[in-house]
Design a protein around this motif. Structure first.
Motif, PDB file in Angstrom:
ATOM      1  N   UNK A   8       5.991  21.073 -19.912  1.00 10.94           N
ATOM      2  CA  UNK A   8       4.782  21.363 -20.692  1.00 10.94           C
ATOM      3  C   UNK A   8       3.528  21.328 -19.823  1.00 10.94           C
ATOM      4  N   UNK A   9       3.490  20.358 -18.888  1.00 10.51           N
ATOM      5  CA  UNK A   9       2.306  20.165 -18.057  1.00 10.51           C
ATOM      6  C   UNK A   9       2.656  20.312 -16.581  1.00 10.51           C
ATOM      7  N   UNK A  10       1.657  20.658 -15.809  1.00 13.11           N
ATOM      8  CA  UNK A  10       1.767  20.676 -14.364  1.00 13.11           C
ATOM      9  C   UNK A  10       1.113  19.415 -13.795  1.00 13.11           C
ATOM     10  N   UNK A  11       1.515  19.060 -12.575  1.00 16.16           N
ATOM     11  CA  UNK A  11       0.902  17.902 -11.923  1.00 16.16           C
ATOM     12  C   UNK A  11      -0.610  18.101 -11.817  1.00 16.16           C
ATOM     13  N   UNK A  27       9.570  15.687  -9.850  1.00 22.83           N
ATOM     14  CA  UNK A  27       9.594  15.607  -8.386  1.00 22.83           C
ATOM     15  C   UNK A  27       9.437  16.991  -7.764  1.00 22.83           C
ATOM     16  N   UNK A  28      10.018  17.993  -8.398  1.00 23.24           N
ATOM     17  CA  UNK A  28       9.946  19.354  -7.871  1.00 23.24           C
ATOM     18  C   UNK A  28       8.525  19.894  -7.863  1.00 23.24           C
ATOM     19  N   UNK A  29       7.664  19.310  -8.692  1.00 24.60           N
ATOM     20  CA  UNK A  29       6.275  19.759  -8.756  1.00 24.60           C
ATOM     21  C   UNK A  29       5.382  19.110  -7.702  1.00 24.60           C
ATOM     22  N   UNK A  30       5.873  18.101  -7.023  1.00 19.64           N
ATOM     23  CA  UNK A  30       5.016  17.350  -6.114  1.00 19.64           C
ATOM     24  C   UNK A  30       4.433  18.260  -5.032  1.00 19.64           C
ATOM     25  N   UNK A  31       3.139  18.241  -4.904  1.00 19.11           N
ATOM     26  CA  UNK A  31       2.394  19.047  -3.939  1.00 19.11           C
ATOM     27  C   UNK A  31       1.676  18.064  -3.014  1.00 19.11           C
ATOM     28  N   UNK A  70      11.178   5.564  -3.439  1.00 25.46           N
ATOM     29  CA  UNK A  70      10.588   4.861  -2.299  1.00 25.46           C
ATOM     30  C   UNK A  70      10.352   5.818  -1.142  1.00 25.46           C
ATOM     31  N   UNK A  71      11.293   6.717  -0.913  1.00 25.90           N
ATOM     32  CA  UNK A  71      11.128   7.703   0.156  1.00 25.90           C
ATOM     33  C   UNK A  71       9.927   8.610  -0.118  1.00 25.90           C
ATOM     34  N   UNK A  72       9.760   9.024  -1.367  1.00 26.03           N
ATOM     35  CA  UNK A  72       8.610   9.847  -1.738  1.00 26.03           C
ATOM     36  C   UNK A  72       7.309   9.080  -1.562  1.00 26.03           C
ATOM     37  N   UNK A  91       4.232  23.257   0.148  1.00 28.21           N
ATOM     38  CA  UNK A  91       3.471  23.124  -1.088  1.00 28.21           C
ATOM     39  C   UNK A  91       4.206  22.230  -2.083  1.00 28.21           C
ATOM     40  N   UNK A  92       5.497  22.470  -2.223  1.00 30.74           N
ATOM     41  CA  UNK A  92       6.294  21.668  -3.148  1.00 30.74           C
ATOM     42  C   UNK A  92       7.620  21.328  -2.497  1.00 30.74           C
ATOM     43  N   UNK A  93       8.264  20.331  -3.040  1.00 31.48           N
ATOM     44  CA  UNK A  93       9.580  19.974  -2.538  1.00 31.48           C
ATOM     45  C   UNK A  93      10.621  20.952  -3.062  1.00 31.48           C
TER      46      UNK A  93
END
Length: 308
Positions: free
Chosen positions: A128-131, A171-175, A207-209, A303-305
């Protein structure tokens, strides 16, 4: 001063002893800032006393540091239109508010302590939402606190981030370029000071992230990252009584807190509509113009993972 909200006795003591605030000198400090702002052809900034004193307190009443922070505040906002342009209190903003993903608790950590905020990614629906939506919402509440929150302005704030049940979709959205820029903004531009970022319920993958994100932060912020396996470990640092009922505390119920946050956001609708008139015009800046690279430095190409 009639145009400034008076501090409680406890916060006044902190402001005087730790922030170098002198009540009798406030009019002169505000006049000096306004005079400086009036001489900056490229910079259009709000000049309300309550707004400017938030920056003075965040810079411990160093006029030069306050000027630098105001400059960075409006420069970074202008350089990041994807985050700061067209911030409006619309249906999507209110829907994100109602999720309870990002919550400012009603009672600070003691009568002179910092504000406490909680981010719970379990409540964030990446479908529904983006980071970017979440970060934009957080900047809106942070800016509101410059005007409203004496605890945050005088004693700073701490953030508790609950990473339990972190979804792969999130996690896939992480920029990480965006995360890096937010760290620079927090250090160079945001007047309310981060006293600590406390992560709880961190699975091994998280933790790695965290270590990756931490490495992108300014060194001062890196020193304020703390990781706990669970709520019990956190409670040895921050007593449970200061957490909301859902976390075993007595600091409000999240649904009630968010209802109040929604009401306050609606009160600020006109404020955010007016925000587009403030910022910087690089064509009018005396001397060398500023760009993304000069503010944020070289950034990675990712940009993203990529999630298999």
């Amino acid at each position: 001063m009639a145009e400034l909200r008076p501090l409680t006795a406890e916060l006044r003591n902190i402001a005087e002893t730790e922030l170098n605030e002198v009540t009798e000198r406030l009019p002169a400090d505000l006049d000096a800032l306004r005079e400086w702002l009036g001489k900056q052809p490229h910079l259009r900034a709000r000049q309300d006393a309550q707004f400017l004193v938030g920056f003075l307190r965040g810079c411990k009443f160093s006029l030069e540091k306050t000027k630098s922070k105001l400059e960075h505040f409006y420069t970074i906002k202008t350089l990041m239109p994807e985050l700061f342009a067209n911030r409006v209190v619309d249906a999507k903003t209110l829907a994100l508010c109602r999720t309870g993903t990002y919550v400012r608790l009603p009672n600070a950590w003691g009568p002179a302590g910092p504000r406490i905020v909680i981010t719970n990614y379990e409540k964030f629906d990446p479908k529904v939402f983006k980071l970017l939506d979440l970060f934009r919402y957080q900047t809106m509440l942070s800016e509101q606190s410059i005007w409203e929150d004496d605890h945050a302005n005088v004693s700073g704030y701490i953030e508790i981030i609950d990473m339990g049940k972190l979804s792969l979709s999130f996690v896939a959205q992480l920029d990480f370029n965006l995360i890096k820029r937010m760290g620079v903004f927090a250090e160079k531009a945001q007047p309310t000071r981060i006293k600590g970022i406390h992560f709880i319920n961190c699975p091994k993958e998280a933790v790695a992230l965290l270590n990756l994100a931490k490495g992108l932060m300014p060194s001062k912020l890196q020193q304020r990252f703390f990781v706990y396996k669970n709520l019990e470990q956190l409670s040895k640092v921050i007593p449970l009584e200061y957490l909301p009922e859902e976390y075993g505390g007595s600091n409000g119920r999240i649904s009630d807190i968010q209802a109040e946050a929604e009401r306050q956001l609606l009160d600020y609708s006109d404020y955010f509509k007016e925000d587009s008139q403030y910022g910087v015009n690089e064509q009018l800046r005396p001397g060398k113009q500023v760009n993304v690279e000069s503010i944020f430095g070289a950034e990675g190409s990712f940009r993203k993972l990529d999630i298999d």
